[in-house]
Design an enzyme around this catalytic site. Structure first.
Site, PDB file in Angstrom:
ATOM      1  N   TYR A  67       0.786  -1.488   0.204  1.00  9.71           N
ATOM      2  CA  TYR A  67       0.008  -0.140  -0.085  1.00  9.71           C
ATOM      3  C   TYR A  67       0.666   1.210  -0.166  1.00  9.71           C
ATOM      4  CZ  TYR A  67      -3.468  -3.375   1.883  1.00  9.71           C
ATOM      5  OH  TYR A  67      -5.338  -3.879   2.070  1.00  9.71           O
ATOM      6  N   HIS A 135      -0.390 -11.904   1.531  1.00  9.89           N
ATOM      7  CA  HIS A 135      -1.412 -11.706   1.158  1.00  9.89           C
ATOM      8  C   HIS A 135      -1.916 -12.227   0.359  1.00  9.89           C
ATOM      9  CE1 HIS A 135      -1.995  -6.674   0.111  1.00  9.89           C
ATOM     10  NE2 HIS A 135      -2.994  -7.645  -0.099  1.00  9.89           N
ATOM     11  N   SER A 214     -13.299  -4.894   2.355  1.00  5.21           N
ATOM     12  CA  SER A 214     -14.644  -4.779   1.916  1.00  5.21           C
ATOM     13  C   SER A 214     -15.775  -4.447   1.969  1.00  5.21           C
ATOM     14  CB  SER A 214     -14.029  -4.947   0.094  1.00  5.21           C
ATOM     15  OG  SER A 214     -12.980  -4.407   0.151  1.00  5.21           O
ATOM     16  N   PRO A 215     -16.041  -4.948   3.240  1.00  7.94           N
ATOM     17  CA  PRO A 215     -17.489  -5.017   3.721  1.00  7.94           C
ATOM     18  C   PRO A 215     -18.637  -4.428   3.180  1.00  7.94           C
ATOM     19  CG  PRO A 215     -16.225  -4.287   5.593  1.00  7.94           C
ATOM     20  CD  PRO A 215     -15.108  -4.284   4.480  1.00  7.94           C
ATOM     21  N   LEU A 216     -17.701  -3.001   2.832  1.00 10.25           N
ATOM     22  CA  LEU A 216     -19.038  -2.133   1.770  1.00 10.25           C
ATOM     23  C   LEU A 216     -18.985  -1.872   0.654  1.00 10.25           C
ATOM     24  CD1 LEU A 216     -18.696   1.119   4.741  1.00 10.25           C
ATOM     25  CD2 LEU A 216     -20.070  -1.175   4.377  1.00 10.25           C
ATOM     26  N   GLY A 217     -17.754  -3.044   0.329  1.00  9.92           N
ATOM     27  CA  GLY A 217     -18.224  -3.076  -1.406  1.00  9.92           C
ATOM     28  C   GLY A 217     -17.219  -1.976  -1.971  1.00  9.92           C
ATOM     29  N   ARG A 218     -16.420  -1.501  -1.469  1.00  8.52           N
ATOM     30  CA  ARG A 218     -15.454  -0.675  -1.942  1.00  8.52           C
ATOM     31  C   ARG A 218     -16.137   0.816  -1.917  1.00  8.52           C
ATOM     32  NH1 ARG A 218     -13.828  -5.083  -4.857  1.00  8.52           N
ATOM     33  NH2 ARG A 218     -11.545  -6.132  -4.315  1.00  8.52           N
ATOM     34  N   GLY A 219     -17.092   1.057  -0.580  1.00  7.74           N
ATOM     35  CA  GLY A 219     -17.873   2.432  -0.947  1.00  7.74           C
ATOM     36  C   GLY A 219     -18.910   1.920  -1.528  1.00  7.74           C
ATOM     37  N   PHE A 220     -19.281   1.143  -2.442  1.00 10.08           N
ATOM     38  CA  PHE A 220     -20.835   1.063  -3.294  1.00 10.08           C
ATOM     39  C   PHE A 220     -21.956   0.871  -2.485  1.00 10.08           C
ATOM     40  CE2 PHE A 220     -24.048  -0.778  -6.053  1.00 10.08           C
ATOM     41  CZ  PHE A 220     -24.110  -0.023  -6.884  1.00 10.08           C
TER      42      PHE A 220
END
Length: 328
Positions: A67, A135, A214-220
């Site tokens: 990162y 990773h 990514s539990p929020l779908g990368r923000g979507f």
């Protein structure tokens, strides 16, 4: 419940981490977006958020050497230099970046495992990494060799516990037979439910904590990305198959469902999405990313209500069998 949008955080639920003596907050903090991928980085704001997370009761922080590249570990080293005793740190190796920041393949060779760990320790400014992940698996190196080298890092005192990311159930079993694996990290959310097929069961059988990224779908799934125009130039998601115009339109069904439930609960779509993830597996933690303290508070308030059996059933029944667009 009290309005979860501005709810007062009382206590962050914690969970024992796999084969360890550590307890981690069930909602941690994914730090990737503080250094690249999702727009311009702001070090001052990021450090404020990292400190704010600790103060709110979050003690599980996730980073990786790739990162930035490398900048994210340096950021955490700067932020937590005098606070390491208050948190559990996870970092990762295996994904290579070139001098221009491009992706340059995978490396799971034992000699690379050792050198990558030493480099991460230096950037973080610590003597020992709490949780060290592979990773991604290097297909050109037997997993036994990679995990064997990771086991050597535990013996040397450079790493306390081991984790893997995005491996198969068979690979997880093979690795666990070499050295106890404490955490398995994979993408999991309403629109990425693949771990339910087999991984959850194996993790439960072997006593491994599942870490949902990514539990929020990368923000979507927050409902804040109605179109590609919502993303800034250079945002990695513009290259992601799930963020084409066509995919966004088809995947709107997920957001509509979340918003419907959220309106009934006095919550936000993001809170319902996080609450749903946490409710699918008692041995699961999740690491949503954010760069703002206000979003931390919103995320933590997701633990302050419960979806009813009827609401769970409605969500399951309404979920599309497939999500539009591949994950990568």
């Amino acid at each position: 419940m009290a309005s979860s949008k501005e709810a007062q955080i009382v206590e962050v639920p914690r969970l024992g981490l796999g084969h360890s003596d550590l307890e981690i907050s069930r909602i941690g903090l994914g730090c990737m977006g503080m250094s690249e991928f999702y727009g311009t980085a702001d070090e001052t704001e990021s450090i404020k958020t990292l400190h704010g997370a600790l103060d709110l009761g979050i003690n599980f922080f996730d980073t990786a050497d790739m990162y930035g590249p490398h900048k994210n570990e340096e950021l955490l080293g700067k932020a937590f230099g005098d606070r390491w005793d208050r948190l559990v740190l996870a970092t990762k190796f295996a994904i290579l970046r070139d001098d221009q920041g491009g992706f340059a393949g995978l490396d799971g060779r034992p000699e690379y495992v050792r050198s990558a760990c030493d480099a991460s320790l230096k950037r973080l400014g610590v003597d020992t990494i709490d949780l060290y992940y592979m990773h991604r698996r290097d297909p050109n190196v037997p997993i036994e060799d990679t995990v064997g080298a990771m086991k050597g890092l535990v013996t040397a005192g450079k790493v306390r516990y081991l984790g893997l990311s995005e491996v198969t159930a068979e690979e997880l079993r093979t690795a666990h037979a070499i050295h106890p694996i404490s955490a398995l990290q994979s993408e999991y959310s309403l629109w990425s439910r693949e771990p339910e097929a087999e991984i959850f069961e194996v993790c439960g059988e072997l006593g491994i904590t599942f870490v949902s990224y990514s539990p929020l779908g990368r923000g979507f799934l927050t409902g804040k990305i109605p179109s590609r125009d919502s993303l800034s130039p250079g945002d990695w998601r513009l290259q992601n198959p799930r963020f084409t115009d066509e995919a966004i339109a088809k995947n709107r069904v997920f957001v509509s469902l979340l918003e419907e439930i959220a309106a009934q609960k006095g919550a936000t779509a993001a809170q319902v999405a996080l609450n749903w993830v946490l409710g699918q597996n008692e041995e699961l933690v999740t690491i949503p990313g954010t760069t703002k303290v206000s979003r931390l508070k919103e995320n933590l308030a997701a633990t302050q209500f419960q979806l009813s059996d009827d609401e769970e059933a409605r969500i399951r029944a309404a979920l599309p069998e497939e999500t539009a667009g591949a994950r990568y």
